[in-house]
Design an enzyme around this catalytic site. Sequence first.
Site, PDB file in Angstrom:
ATOM      1  CE  LYS A 121      -3.992  -1.191   2.577  1.00 12.53           C
ATOM      2  NZ  LYS A 121      -4.591  -1.052   3.895  1.00 12.53           N
ATOM      3  CE  LYS A 213      -7.832  -4.439   7.228  1.00 16.04           C
ATOM      4  NZ  LYS A 213      -7.726  -4.321   8.651  1.00 16.04           N
ATOM      5  CE  LYS A 216      -9.532   2.757  12.916  1.00 12.82           C
ATOM      6  NZ  LYS A 216      -8.337   1.903  13.018  1.00 12.82           N
TER       7      LYS A 216
HETATM    8  N1  AQP Z   1     -12.988  -4.484   7.416  1.00 10.69           N
HETATM    9  C1  AQP Z   1     -13.072  -5.022   8.618  1.00 10.69           C
HETATM   10  N2  AQP Z   1     -14.003  -5.967   8.889  1.00 10.69           N
HETATM   11  C2  AQP Z   1     -14.103  -6.507  10.131  1.00 10.69           C
HETATM   12  N3  AQP Z   1     -13.329  -6.135  11.165  1.00 10.69           N
HETATM   13  C3  AQP Z   1     -12.391  -5.198  10.940  1.00 10.69           C
HETATM   14  N4  AQP Z   1     -11.481  -4.618  11.738  1.00 10.69           N
HETATM   15  C4  AQP Z   1     -10.773  -3.705  11.023  1.00 10.69           C
HETATM   16  N5  AQP Z   1     -11.197  -3.668   9.764  1.00 10.69           N
HETATM   17  C5  AQP Z   1     -12.208  -4.587   9.671  1.00 10.69           C
HETATM   18  C6  AQP Z   1     -11.321  -4.921  13.159  1.00 10.69           C
HETATM   19  O1  AQP Z   1     -11.352  -3.703  13.865  1.00 10.69           O
HETATM   20  C7  AQP Z   1     -10.478  -3.788  14.988  1.00 10.69           C
HETATM   21  C8  AQP Z   1      -9.586  -2.578  15.011  1.00 10.69           C
HETATM   22  O2  AQP Z   1      -8.655  -2.673  13.930  1.00 10.69           O
HETATM   23  P1  AQP Z   1      -7.751  -1.523  13.369  1.00 10.69           P
HETATM   24  O3  AQP Z   1      -7.741  -0.382  14.284  1.00 10.69           O
HETATM   25  O4  AQP Z   1      -6.449  -2.113  12.929  1.00 10.69           O
HETATM   26  O5  AQP Z   1      -8.627  -1.113  12.088  1.00 10.69           O
HETATM   27  P2  AQP Z   1      -8.315  -0.798  10.577  1.00 10.69           P
HETATM   28  O6  AQP Z   1      -9.460  -0.057  10.026  1.00 10.69           O
HETATM   29  O7  AQP Z   1      -7.892  -2.021   9.882  1.00 10.69           O
HETATM   30  O8  AQP Z   1      -7.154   0.236  10.752  1.00 10.69           O
HETATM   31  P3  AQP Z   1      -6.121   0.776   9.742  1.00 10.69           P
HETATM   32  O9  AQP Z   1      -5.428   1.863  10.432  1.00 10.69           O
HETATM   33  O10 AQP Z   1      -6.739   1.089   8.421  1.00 10.69           O
HETATM   34  O11 AQP Z   1      -5.186  -0.432   9.583  1.00 10.69           O
HETATM   35  P4  AQP Z   1      -5.013  -1.419   8.370  1.00 10.69           P
HETATM   36  O12 AQP Z   1      -4.146  -0.675   7.428  1.00 10.69           O
HETATM   37  O13 AQP Z   1      -4.366  -2.583   9.028  1.00 10.69           O
HETATM   38  O14 AQP Z   1      -6.327  -1.747   7.776  1.00 10.69           O
HETATM   39  C9  AQP Z   1      -9.719  -5.102  14.847  1.00 10.69           C
HETATM   40  O15 AQP Z   1     -10.285  -6.061  15.721  1.00 10.69           O
HETATM   41  C10 AQP Z   1      -9.953  -5.511  13.437  1.00 10.69           C
HETATM   42  O16 AQP Z   1      -9.988  -6.920  13.290  1.00 10.69           O
END
Ligand code: AQP
Length: 348
Positions: A121, A213, A216
Amino acid sequence: ARRVFSGIQPTGTPHLGNYLGALANWTRLQEPDAVTGEIPLNYYSIVDLHAITMPQKPAELRQAKLDVAATLLACGIDPQRSVMFEQSRVGSHAELAWIFNCITPVGWLGRMTQWKSKMEKVGGSHAQSLTDETLTSGLKMGLFDYPVLMAADILLYKGTHVPVGDDQIQHLELARDIAALFNKTFGYTFPKPEAIVPPAAKRVMSLRDPTSKMSKSDPSDYSRLNLIDTPEIIQSKIAKATTDGIRGVTYDPVERPGVSNLLGIYAAMRDISMEEAVKECADITSTKDFKNRVAESIITRLQPIQSELVRLQADPGYVTKVLDDGAMRANQVAHETIEQVYKAVGLR
Ligand code: AQP
Protein backbone atom coordinates in the site's frame (compact mmCIF):
# COMPACT_ATOMS: atom_id res chain seq x y z
CA ALA A 1 -12.57 -15.58 35.16
CA ARG A 2 -12.50 -14.62 31.52
CA ARG A 3 -10.23 -11.70 30.76
CA VAL A 4 -10.92 -9.88 27.52
CA PHE A 5 -8.42 -7.67 25.71
CA SER A 6 -8.82 -5.89 22.40
CA GLY A 7 -7.49 -2.77 20.70
CA ILE A 8 -8.25 -0.23 18.02
CA GLN A 9 -5.75 1.99 16.22
CA PRO A 10 -6.29 5.77 16.36
CA THR A 11 -5.44 6.08 12.68
CA GLY A 12 -8.66 7.78 11.60
CA THR A 13 -12.30 7.61 12.53
CA PRO A 14 -13.75 4.16 13.23
CA HIS A 15 -15.77 2.63 10.40
CA LEU A 16 -18.46 0.01 10.02
CA GLY A 17 -15.83 -2.77 9.70
CA ASN A 18 -14.40 -1.85 13.09
CA TYR A 19 -17.89 -1.74 14.54
CA LEU A 20 -19.09 -5.08 13.17
CA GLY A 21 -15.74 -6.88 13.41
CA ALA A 22 -14.86 -5.72 16.89
CA LEU A 23 -16.71 -2.93 18.73
CA ALA A 24 -20.17 -4.54 18.69
CA ASN A 25 -18.64 -7.58 20.38
CA TRP A 26 -16.76 -5.40 22.86
CA THR A 27 -20.02 -3.98 24.17
CA ARG A 28 -21.73 -7.38 24.12
CA LEU A 29 -18.98 -8.79 26.36
CA GLN A 30 -19.94 -6.31 29.05
CA GLU A 31 -23.17 -8.24 29.57
CA PRO A 32 -23.33 -11.24 31.93
CA ASP A 33 -22.59 -14.55 30.16
CA ALA A 34 -25.85 -16.34 29.25
CA VAL A 35 -24.66 -19.62 30.83
CA THR A 36 -22.41 -18.67 33.74
CA GLY A 37 -23.79 -15.22 34.55
CA GLU A 38 -20.20 -14.01 34.78
CA ILE A 39 -19.10 -10.59 33.47
CA PRO A 40 -15.53 -10.81 32.13
CA LEU A 41 -12.83 -8.30 32.99
CA ASN A 42 -12.62 -6.18 29.85
CA TYR A 43 -9.56 -4.22 28.73
CA TYR A 44 -10.08 -2.08 25.64
CA SER A 45 -7.13 -0.10 24.40
CA ILE A 46 -6.59 2.72 21.94
CA VAL A 47 -3.39 1.31 20.52
CA ASP A 48 -1.36 4.38 19.65
CA LEU A 49 1.97 2.50 19.71
CA HIS A 50 0.58 0.37 16.89
CA ALA A 51 -0.58 3.47 15.02
CA ILE A 52 2.98 4.81 14.73
CA THR A 53 4.14 1.71 12.88
CA MET A 54 2.92 3.74 9.90
CA PRO A 55 3.80 7.46 9.53
CA GLN A 56 1.38 9.72 11.51
CA LYS A 57 1.14 13.48 11.92
CA PRO A 58 1.55 14.18 15.67
CA ALA A 59 -1.27 16.71 16.03
CA GLU A 60 -3.67 14.53 14.06
CA LEU A 61 -2.71 11.47 16.07
CA ARG A 62 -3.43 13.27 19.35
CA GLN A 63 -6.84 14.38 18.10
CA ALA A 64 -7.67 10.97 16.63
CA LYS A 65 -7.06 9.33 20.02
CA LEU A 66 -9.69 11.55 21.66
CA ASP A 67 -12.11 11.02 18.78
CA VAL A 68 -11.72 7.25 18.95
CA ALA A 69 -12.19 7.32 22.73
CA ALA A 70 -15.44 9.30 22.36
CA THR A 71 -16.63 6.92 19.63
CA LEU A 72 -15.98 3.86 21.80
CA LEU A 73 -18.04 5.39 24.59
CA ALA A 74 -20.80 6.30 22.11
CA CYS A 75 -20.82 2.68 20.87
CA GLY A 76 -21.57 1.58 24.42
CA ILE A 77 -18.26 0.96 26.17
CA ASP A 78 -19.10 1.47 29.82
CA PRO A 79 -16.16 2.60 32.00
CA GLN A 80 -17.79 0.88 34.98
CA ARG A 81 -17.57 -2.50 33.28
CA SER A 82 -14.54 -2.03 31.02
CA VAL A 83 -11.09 -0.50 31.42
CA MET A 84 -10.64 1.82 28.44
CA PHE A 85 -7.17 3.32 28.07
CA GLU A 86 -4.41 4.59 25.80
CA GLN A 87 -1.72 1.98 25.19
CA SER A 88 1.25 4.36 25.44
CA ARG A 89 0.26 5.35 28.99
CA VAL A 90 1.01 1.83 30.16
CA GLY A 91 4.76 1.47 29.67
CA SER A 92 4.73 -2.29 30.17
CA HIS A 93 3.27 -2.93 26.71
CA ALA A 94 6.64 -1.96 25.25
CA GLU A 95 8.54 -3.74 28.05
CA LEU A 96 6.76 -7.05 27.51
CA ALA A 97 7.11 -6.71 23.73
CA TRP A 98 10.87 -6.47 24.24
CA ILE A 99 10.95 -9.66 26.27
CA PHE A 100 8.90 -11.42 23.59
CA ASN A 101 11.20 -10.03 20.90
CA CYS A 102 14.04 -11.85 22.58
CA ILE A 103 12.37 -15.26 22.20
CA THR A 104 10.31 -14.94 18.99
CA PRO A 105 11.94 -16.38 15.84
CA VAL A 106 12.16 -13.89 12.96
CA GLY A 107 10.70 -16.57 10.69
CA TRP A 108 7.40 -16.50 12.60
CA LEU A 109 6.99 -12.82 11.72
CA GLY A 110 8.12 -13.36 8.14
CA ARG A 111 5.02 -15.50 7.62
CA MET A 112 2.60 -12.76 8.67
CA THR A 113 0.67 -11.30 5.73
CA GLN A 114 -0.29 -7.88 7.10
CA TRP A 115 3.09 -6.17 6.81
CA LYS A 116 3.38 -7.40 3.25
CA SER A 117 0.05 -5.88 2.25
CA LYS A 118 0.83 -2.65 4.11
CA MET A 119 4.18 -2.40 2.35
CA GLU A 120 2.41 -2.76 -0.97
CA LYS A 121 0.00 0.00 0.00
CA VAL A 122 2.68 2.53 0.95
CA GLY A 123 5.57 1.65 -1.28
CA GLY A 124 3.97 -0.16 -4.16
CA SER A 125 6.51 -2.91 -3.59
CA HIS A 126 5.34 -6.38 -4.54
CA ALA A 127 8.32 -8.15 -3.05
CA GLN A 128 7.29 -11.12 -0.96
CA SER A 129 10.44 -12.24 0.78
CA LEU A 130 12.33 -10.84 3.72
CA THR A 131 15.60 -11.20 1.86
CA ASP A 132 14.44 -8.94 -0.98
CA GLU A 133 16.46 -5.72 -0.61
CA THR A 134 13.85 -3.50 -2.37
CA LEU A 135 11.40 -4.44 0.32
CA THR A 136 13.53 -4.51 3.42
CA SER A 137 15.05 -1.07 2.86
CA GLY A 138 11.57 0.48 3.27
CA LEU A 139 10.26 -1.92 5.90
CA LYS A 140 10.42 -0.44 9.37
CA MET A 141 11.20 -2.66 12.36
CA GLY A 142 8.05 -1.47 14.13
CA LEU A 143 5.73 -2.54 11.32
CA PHE A 144 7.41 -5.92 11.05
CA ASP A 145 7.22 -6.35 14.83
CA TYR A 146 3.57 -5.23 15.11
CA PRO A 147 2.29 -8.76 15.94
CA VAL A 148 4.78 -9.15 18.82
CA LEU A 149 3.53 -5.91 20.37
CA MET A 150 -0.01 -7.21 19.88
CA ALA A 151 0.88 -10.42 21.71
CA ALA A 152 2.30 -8.30 24.55
CA ASP A 153 -0.91 -6.21 24.66
CA ILE A 154 -3.09 -9.25 25.17
CA LEU A 155 -0.82 -11.22 27.48
CA LEU A 156 0.01 -8.28 29.74
CA TYR A 157 -3.54 -8.66 31.05
CA LYS A 158 -3.36 -12.45 30.79
CA GLY A 159 -6.14 -12.13 28.25
CA THR A 160 -8.12 -15.29 27.61
CA HIS A 161 -10.49 -13.91 24.95
CA VAL A 162 -9.86 -11.42 22.16
CA PRO A 163 -12.80 -10.01 20.17
CA VAL A 164 -11.34 -9.14 16.75
CA GLY A 165 -12.27 -9.09 13.08
CA ASP A 166 -11.26 -11.89 10.80
CA ASP A 167 -8.22 -9.90 9.54
CA GLN A 168 -6.50 -10.32 12.92
CA ILE A 169 -6.75 -14.10 13.22
CA GLN A 170 -3.22 -14.73 11.99
CA HIS A 171 -1.79 -12.29 14.55
CA LEU A 172 -3.81 -13.91 17.30
CA GLU A 173 -2.40 -17.30 16.43
CA LEU A 174 1.08 -15.84 16.75
CA ALA A 175 0.15 -14.51 20.21
CA ARG A 176 -0.88 -18.04 21.20
CA ASP A 177 2.42 -19.42 19.93
CA ILE A 178 4.39 -16.77 21.82
CA ALA A 179 2.47 -17.52 25.02
CA ALA A 180 3.24 -21.23 24.65
CA LEU A 181 6.90 -20.58 23.87
CA PHE A 182 7.31 -18.29 26.88
CA ASN A 183 5.60 -20.83 29.17
CA LYS A 184 7.81 -23.64 27.87
CA THR A 185 10.98 -21.58 28.30
CA PHE A 186 10.34 -19.89 31.65
CA GLY A 187 7.46 -21.78 33.29
CA TYR A 188 3.71 -21.36 33.07
CA THR A 189 2.81 -17.67 33.03
CA PHE A 190 0.27 -16.96 30.28
CA PRO A 191 -3.05 -18.46 29.17
CA LYS A 192 -3.51 -19.16 25.45
CA PRO A 193 -5.87 -16.44 24.23
CA GLU A 194 -8.83 -17.34 22.01
CA ALA A 195 -10.40 -15.20 19.30
CA ILE A 196 -14.04 -14.13 19.47
CA VAL A 197 -15.12 -13.46 15.90
CA PRO A 198 -18.64 -12.21 15.07
CA PRO A 199 -21.01 -14.59 13.25
CA ALA A 200 -21.93 -12.23 10.36
CA ALA A 201 -19.74 -9.61 8.68
CA LYS A 202 -16.53 -10.75 10.34
CA ARG A 203 -14.74 -9.06 7.46
CA VAL A 204 -16.48 -6.01 6.03
CA MET A 205 -15.11 -5.24 2.58
CA SER A 206 -14.30 -1.93 0.91
CA LEU A 207 -17.27 -0.35 -0.89
CA ARG A 208 -15.03 0.53 -3.81
CA ASP A 209 -13.09 -2.70 -4.11
CA PRO A 210 -15.07 -5.48 -2.43
CA THR A 211 -12.11 -7.85 -2.63
CA SER A 212 -10.10 -5.90 -0.03
CA LYS A 213 -11.14 -5.09 3.53
CA MET A 214 -12.71 -1.83 4.61
CA SER A 215 -9.93 0.10 6.36
CA LYS A 216 -9.30 3.46 8.03
CA SER A 217 -6.13 3.99 6.07
CA ASP A 218 -7.68 3.59 2.60
CA PRO A 219 -7.13 6.96 0.88
CA SER A 220 -10.66 6.93 -0.57
CA ASP A 221 -13.33 7.96 1.94
CA TYR A 222 -15.90 6.38 -0.40
CA SER A 223 -14.36 2.97 0.35
CA ARG A 224 -15.73 2.98 3.88
CA LEU A 225 -18.71 3.94 6.02
CA ASN A 226 -17.52 5.96 8.98
CA LEU A 227 -19.59 5.70 12.14
CA ILE A 228 -19.94 9.50 12.03
CA ASP A 229 -21.20 9.74 8.44
CA THR A 230 -24.49 11.65 8.03
CA PRO A 231 -27.54 9.89 6.52
CA GLU A 232 -26.94 11.78 3.25
CA ILE A 233 -23.33 10.60 3.04
CA ILE A 234 -24.32 7.03 3.85
CA GLN A 235 -26.96 7.13 1.08
CA SER A 236 -24.45 8.49 -1.37
CA LYS A 237 -21.64 6.04 -0.46
CA ILE A 238 -23.95 3.04 -0.74
CA ALA A 239 -25.42 4.35 -4.01
CA LYS A 240 -21.89 4.52 -5.45
CA ALA A 241 -20.75 1.18 -3.99
CA THR A 242 -19.35 -1.26 -6.55
CA THR A 243 -21.82 -4.04 -7.41
CA ASP A 244 -22.46 -5.89 -10.67
CA GLY A 245 -24.87 -5.99 -13.61
CA ILE A 246 -26.63 -9.18 -12.52
CA ARG A 247 -30.36 -8.89 -11.80
CA GLY A 248 -31.70 -9.62 -8.32
CA VAL A 249 -29.99 -10.09 -4.97
CA THR A 250 -28.09 -13.29 -4.22
CA TYR A 251 -25.28 -14.21 -1.85
CA ASP A 252 -22.20 -15.31 -3.76
CA PRO A 253 -18.98 -13.82 -2.35
CA VAL A 254 -16.85 -15.12 -5.23
CA GLU A 255 -18.95 -14.11 -8.24
CA ARG A 256 -20.77 -11.17 -6.61
CA PRO A 257 -18.44 -9.74 -3.92
CA GLY A 258 -20.04 -6.27 -3.91
CA VAL A 259 -23.64 -7.45 -3.50
CA SER A 260 -22.57 -10.08 -0.96
CA ASN A 261 -20.71 -7.47 1.10
CA LEU A 262 -23.81 -5.24 1.18
CA LEU A 263 -25.94 -8.25 2.16
CA GLY A 264 -23.53 -9.03 5.00
CA ILE A 265 -23.74 -5.44 6.22
CA TYR A 266 -27.54 -5.51 5.98
CA ALA A 267 -27.73 -8.76 7.98
CA ALA A 268 -25.40 -7.45 10.67
CA MET A 269 -27.18 -4.09 10.92
CA ARG A 270 -30.47 -5.85 11.53
CA ASP A 271 -29.03 -8.64 13.70
CA ILE A 272 -30.37 -11.33 11.38
CA SER A 273 -28.65 -14.27 9.69
CA MET A 274 -27.42 -14.19 6.11
CA GLU A 275 -30.19 -16.64 5.11
CA GLU A 276 -32.82 -14.32 6.56
CA ALA A 277 -31.24 -11.33 4.82
CA VAL A 278 -31.26 -13.16 1.47
CA LYS A 279 -34.91 -14.10 2.04
CA GLU A 280 -35.88 -10.53 2.92
CA CYS A 281 -34.24 -9.18 -0.24
CA ALA A 282 -35.36 -11.98 -2.57
CA ASP A 283 -38.16 -9.93 -4.13
CA ILE A 284 -35.93 -6.96 -4.96
CA THR A 285 -35.02 -6.73 -8.65
CA SER A 286 -33.36 -3.32 -8.95
CA THR A 287 -29.94 -2.58 -7.48
CA LYS A 288 -31.17 0.89 -6.56
CA ASP A 289 -33.95 -0.49 -4.33
CA PHE A 290 -31.54 -2.95 -2.73
CA LYS A 291 -29.03 -0.20 -1.98
CA ASN A 292 -31.74 2.01 -0.52
CA ARG A 293 -32.76 -0.76 1.81
CA VAL A 294 -29.16 -1.37 2.91
CA ALA A 295 -28.53 2.36 3.46
CA GLU A 296 -31.74 2.61 5.51
CA SER A 297 -30.62 -0.25 7.79
CA ILE A 298 -27.27 1.46 8.41
CA ILE A 299 -28.79 4.87 9.10
CA THR A 300 -31.25 3.38 11.60
CA ARG A 301 -28.57 1.40 13.44
CA LEU A 302 -26.07 4.28 13.64
CA GLN A 303 -28.56 6.94 14.70
CA PRO A 304 -28.40 6.34 18.50
CA ILE A 305 -24.58 6.03 18.40
CA GLN A 306 -24.30 9.32 16.56
CA SER A 307 -26.53 11.26 18.92
CA GLU A 308 -24.58 9.89 21.90
CA LEU A 309 -21.36 10.99 20.20
CA VAL A 310 -22.65 14.55 19.79
CA ARG A 311 -23.44 14.58 23.51
CA LEU A 312 -19.95 13.29 24.42
CA GLN A 313 -18.16 15.72 22.13
CA ALA A 314 -19.73 18.53 24.10
CA ASP A 315 -18.04 17.12 27.21
CA PRO A 316 -14.35 16.50 26.38
CA GLY A 317 -13.45 16.67 30.08
CA TYR A 318 -15.44 13.49 30.67
CA VAL A 319 -13.62 11.57 27.92
CA THR A 320 -10.23 12.65 29.31
CA LYS A 321 -11.25 11.58 32.79
CA VAL A 322 -12.28 8.14 31.56
CA LEU A 323 -8.87 7.76 29.89
CA ASP A 324 -6.99 8.89 33.01
CA ASP A 325 -8.89 6.46 35.15
CA GLY A 326 -8.42 3.65 32.60
CA ALA A 327 -4.65 4.20 32.43
CA MET A 328 -4.42 3.98 36.21
CA ARG A 329 -6.40 0.72 36.39
CA ALA A 330 -4.56 -0.86 33.46
CA ASN A 331 -1.18 0.04 34.97
CA GLN A 332 -1.99 -1.80 38.19
CA VAL A 333 -2.55 -5.11 36.42
CA ALA A 334 0.26 -4.56 33.92
CA HIS A 335 2.73 -3.88 36.71
CA GLU A 336 1.98 -7.22 38.39
CA THR A 337 2.46 -9.17 35.16
CA ILE A 338 5.69 -7.46 34.18
CA GLU A 339 7.19 -8.06 37.62
CA GLN A 340 6.29 -11.74 37.37
CA VAL A 341 7.82 -11.90 33.88
CA TYR A 342 11.02 -10.11 34.88
CA LYS A 343 11.41 -12.53 37.76
CA ALA A 344 10.83 -15.58 35.54
CA VAL A 345 13.36 -14.36 32.98
CA GLY A 346 15.99 -13.54 35.63
CA LEU A 347 15.90 -9.75 35.45
CA ARG A 348 14.78 -9.47 39.07
N1 AQP B 1 -12.99 -4.48 7.42
C1 AQP B 1 -13.07 -5.02 8.62
N2 AQP B 1 -14.00 -5.97 8.89
C2 AQP B 1 -14.10 -6.51 10.13
N3 AQP B 1 -13.33 -6.14 11.16
C3 AQP B 1 -12.39 -5.20 10.94
N4 AQP B 1 -11.48 -4.62 11.74
C4 AQP B 1 -10.77 -3.70 11.02
N5 AQP B 1 -11.20 -3.67 9.76
C5 AQP B 1 -12.21 -4.59 9.67
C6 AQP B 1 -11.32 -4.92 13.16
O1 AQP B 1 -11.35 -3.70 13.86
C7 AQP B 1 -10.48 -3.79 14.99
C8 AQP B 1 -9.59 -2.58 15.01
O2 AQP B 1 -8.65 -2.67 13.93
P1 AQP B 1 -7.75 -1.52 13.37
O3 AQP B 1 -7.74 -0.38 14.28
O4 AQP B 1 -6.45 -2.11 12.93
O5 AQP B 1 -8.63 -1.11 12.09
P2 AQP B 1 -8.31 -0.80 10.58
O6 AQP B 1 -9.46 -0.06 10.03
O7 AQP B 1 -7.89 -2.02 9.88
O8 AQP B 1 -7.15 0.24 10.75
P3 AQP B 1 -6.12 0.78 9.74
O9 AQP B 1 -5.43 1.86 10.43
O10 AQP B 1 -6.74 1.09 8.42
O11 AQP B 1 -5.19 -0.43 9.58
P4 AQP B 1 -5.01 -1.42 8.37
O12 AQP B 1 -4.15 -0.67 7.43
O13 AQP B 1 -4.37 -2.58 9.03
O14 AQP B 1 -6.33 -1.75 7.78
C9 AQP B 1 -9.72 -5.10 14.85
O15 AQP B 1 -10.28 -6.06 15.72
C10 AQP B 1 -9.95 -5.51 13.44
O16 AQP B 1 -9.99 -6.92 13.29
